[in-house]
Design a protein around this motif. Structure first.
Motif, PDB file in Angstrom:
ATOM      1  N   LEU A  23       0.839  -1.205   0.000  1.00  7.90           N
ATOM      2  CA  LEU A  23       0.000   0.000   0.000  1.00  7.90           C
ATOM      3  C   LEU A  23       0.868   1.246   0.000  1.00  7.90           C
ATOM      4  O   LEU A  23       1.780   1.373   0.817  1.00  7.90           O
ATOM      5  N   ASP A  24       0.568   2.175  -0.902  1.00  7.73           N
ATOM      6  CA  ASP A  24       1.178   3.502  -0.837  1.00  7.73           C
ATOM      7  C   ASP A  24       0.453   4.337   0.207  1.00  7.73           C
ATOM      8  O   ASP A  24      -0.746   4.157   0.441  1.00  7.73           O
ATOM      9  N   TRP A  40      -2.903   0.970   9.314  1.00  7.84           N
ATOM     10  CA  TRP A  40      -2.122   0.157  10.236  1.00  7.84           C
ATOM     11  C   TRP A  40      -0.734  -0.155   9.685  1.00  7.84           C
ATOM     12  O   TRP A  40       0.042  -0.846  10.340  1.00  7.84           O
ATOM     13  N   GLY A  41      -0.424   0.313   8.486  1.00  7.42           N
ATOM     14  CA  GLY A  41       0.861  -0.004   7.882  1.00  7.42           C
ATOM     15  C   GLY A  41       0.780  -1.273   7.049  1.00  7.42           C
ATOM     16  O   GLY A  41      -0.298  -1.701   6.635  1.00  7.42           O
ATOM     17  N   THR A  42       1.935  -1.893   6.818  1.00  6.66           N
ATOM     18  CA  THR A  42       2.003  -3.060   5.932  1.00  6.66           C
ATOM     19  C   THR A  42       2.880  -4.149   6.540  1.00  6.66           C
ATOM     20  O   THR A  42       3.984  -3.871   7.018  1.00  6.66           O
ATOM     21  N   TYR A  43       2.345  -5.366   6.513  1.00  9.01           N
ATOM     22  CA  TYR A  43       3.161  -6.529   6.836  1.00  9.01           C
ATOM     23  C   TYR A  43       3.760  -7.052   5.542  1.00  9.01           C
ATOM     24  O   TYR A  43       3.037  -7.357   4.591  1.00  9.01           O
ATOM     25  N   GLY A  90      -2.039  -3.324   4.958  1.00  5.59           N
ATOM     26  CA  GLY A  90      -1.490  -4.004   3.790  1.00  5.59           C
ATOM     27  C   GLY A  90      -0.800  -5.289   4.198  1.00  5.59           C
ATOM     28  O   GLY A  90      -0.143  -5.356   5.241  1.00  5.59           O
ATOM     29  N   ILE A  91      -0.970  -6.318   3.385  1.00  3.45           N
ATOM     30  CA  ILE A  91      -0.252  -7.580   3.578  1.00  3.45           C
ATOM     31  C   ILE A  91       0.431  -7.864   2.247  1.00  3.45           C
ATOM     32  O   ILE A  91      -0.208  -8.241   1.268  1.00  3.45           O
ATOM     33  N   LYS A  92       1.719  -7.626   2.218  1.00  2.68           N
ATOM     34  CA  LYS A  92       2.467  -7.643   0.961  1.00  2.68           C
ATOM     35  C   LYS A  92       3.054  -9.027   0.703  1.00  2.68           C
ATOM     36  O   LYS A  92       4.012  -9.441   1.355  1.00  2.68           O
ATOM     37  N   ALA A  93       2.454  -9.734  -0.267  1.00  4.48           N
ATOM     38  CA  ALA A  93       2.951 -11.056  -0.631  1.00  4.48           C
ATOM     39  C   ALA A  93       3.353 -11.130  -2.102  1.00  4.48           C
ATOM     40  O   ALA A  93       3.907 -12.133  -2.540  1.00  4.48           O
ATOM     41  N   PHE A  94       3.064 -10.062  -2.846  1.00  5.92           N
ATOM     42  CA  PHE A  94       3.370 -10.007  -4.277  1.00  5.92           C
ATOM     43  C   PHE A  94       4.461  -8.967  -4.525  1.00  5.92           C
ATOM     44  O   PHE A  94       4.454  -7.895  -3.916  1.00  5.92           O
TER      45      PHE A  94
END
Length: 221
Positions: A23-24, A40-43, A90-94
Motif C-alpha cells: 500500500l502507498d 495500520w501499515g504493511t506486513y 497491507g499484507i504484501k505477498a506479491f
C-alpha cells in the motif's frame, strides 16, 4: 457526510486487510472522513517484517485498496471509496512484478490470523487468482483461506481473468465458503439494460460443482 447509500455504511469500526503488492501512503488511504489515522501499515510477507510506510512498486494493491477505502472526494463531491472510514492494513505477498509464491501468500494469511483481534481485522481481500491444480480442499493456499474463514474473517477473492469459458474460476476463488467476485462492464453507457459480465471474467461452476462467482461488481470500463 454526503449520502450515497441509504444506510450510510462507511466501514466504521472495521479493518480491511489487502493481501496484495502493498500500500502507498496516499492521503485518501491514510485518513478517514473524521480526519483520523486509519492506516495500520504493511506486513511484508516477503521479508517477514512490518512497516509503517511501504515501498509499493507495483500499484495493484494501492489501486484495489483505493476502490474499497479512498476517502477523497471527486469533482462532484462524492466519495471515491466504498468504505472510506474503515481502517486498512497491507499484507504484501506479491513483488513489483505482481508475482507471488504460495509460501508468501500463506505467510500473509497466517499473519492476518495472528493480528485479527488486535486490529479488528474483519475483512481480507484477495484480488488475485491462481491455477487450480487439485480439489479445493487439498490446495495449501485454500486450506489457509479456510482457516481465515473459520476464524470469522470475511474473505473476498476475485474470480480470475480467464473467462468467459465455464470452469475457469481460480484459487482461492474456488473455495465455496468465501465471497468470490466476478467483473461486469457497463458497456460505456449509463443504462443498466446493457450491463454484462465482462468477457475476461472467470466463470463457474468449480470443478466440484459449486456456483461461482457469488456476485459481480464493476470491473470492465
Amino acid at each position: 457526510f454526503p449520502t450515497r447509500r441509504s444506510s450510510d455504511l462507511f466501514g466504521d469500526n472495521v479493518t480491511i486487510g489487502f493481501l496484495d503488492t502493498g500500500l502507498d501512503q496516499l492521503a485518501g488511504l491514510s485518513r478517514d472522513l473524521y480526519g483520523y489515522d486509519k492506516a495500520w501499515g504493511t506486513y511484508d510477507a516477503l521479508n517477514n517484517s512490518v512497516h509503517n510506510y511501504d515501498d509499493e512498486a507495483n500499484g495493484h494493491g494501492t489501486h484495489v485498496a483505493s476502490v474499497a477505502n479512498n476517502s477523497d472526494f471527486d469533482m462532484y463531491g462524492k466519495i471515491y471509496g466504498v468504505a472510506p472510514n474503515a481502517a486498512i492494513v497491507g499484507i504484501k505477498a506479491f513483488d513489483y512484478e505482481g508475482k507471488a509464491t504460495y509460501a508468501d501468500v500463506i505467510r500473509g494469511i497466517e499473519w492476518a490470523l495472528q493480528v485479527k483481534d488486535q486490529i479488528n481485522l474483519r475483512v481480507l481481500n484477495m484480488s488475485f487468482s491462481g491455477s487450480v491444480r487439485s480439489y479445493y480442499w487439498e490446495d495449501p493456499l485454500n486450506q489457509a483461506v479456510m482457516k481465515a474463514w473459520q476464524a470469522g474473517i470475511v474473505v473476498v477473492a476475485s474470480a480470475g481473468n480467464k473467462g468467459p469459458d465455464p470452469m475457469t474460476i481460480g484459487v482461492p476463488g474456488n473455495v465455496p465458503y468465501i465471497i468470490t467476485v466476478g467483473a461486469m462492464t457497463d458497456s460505456y453507457s449509463s443504462a443498466t439494460s446493457d450491463d454484462l459480465v465482462a468477457t475476461f471474467s472467470s466463470a463457474g461452476p468449480t470443478a466440484e460443482g459449486f456456483v461461482k462467482p457469488d456476485i459481480v461488481a464493476p470491473g470492465g470500463h
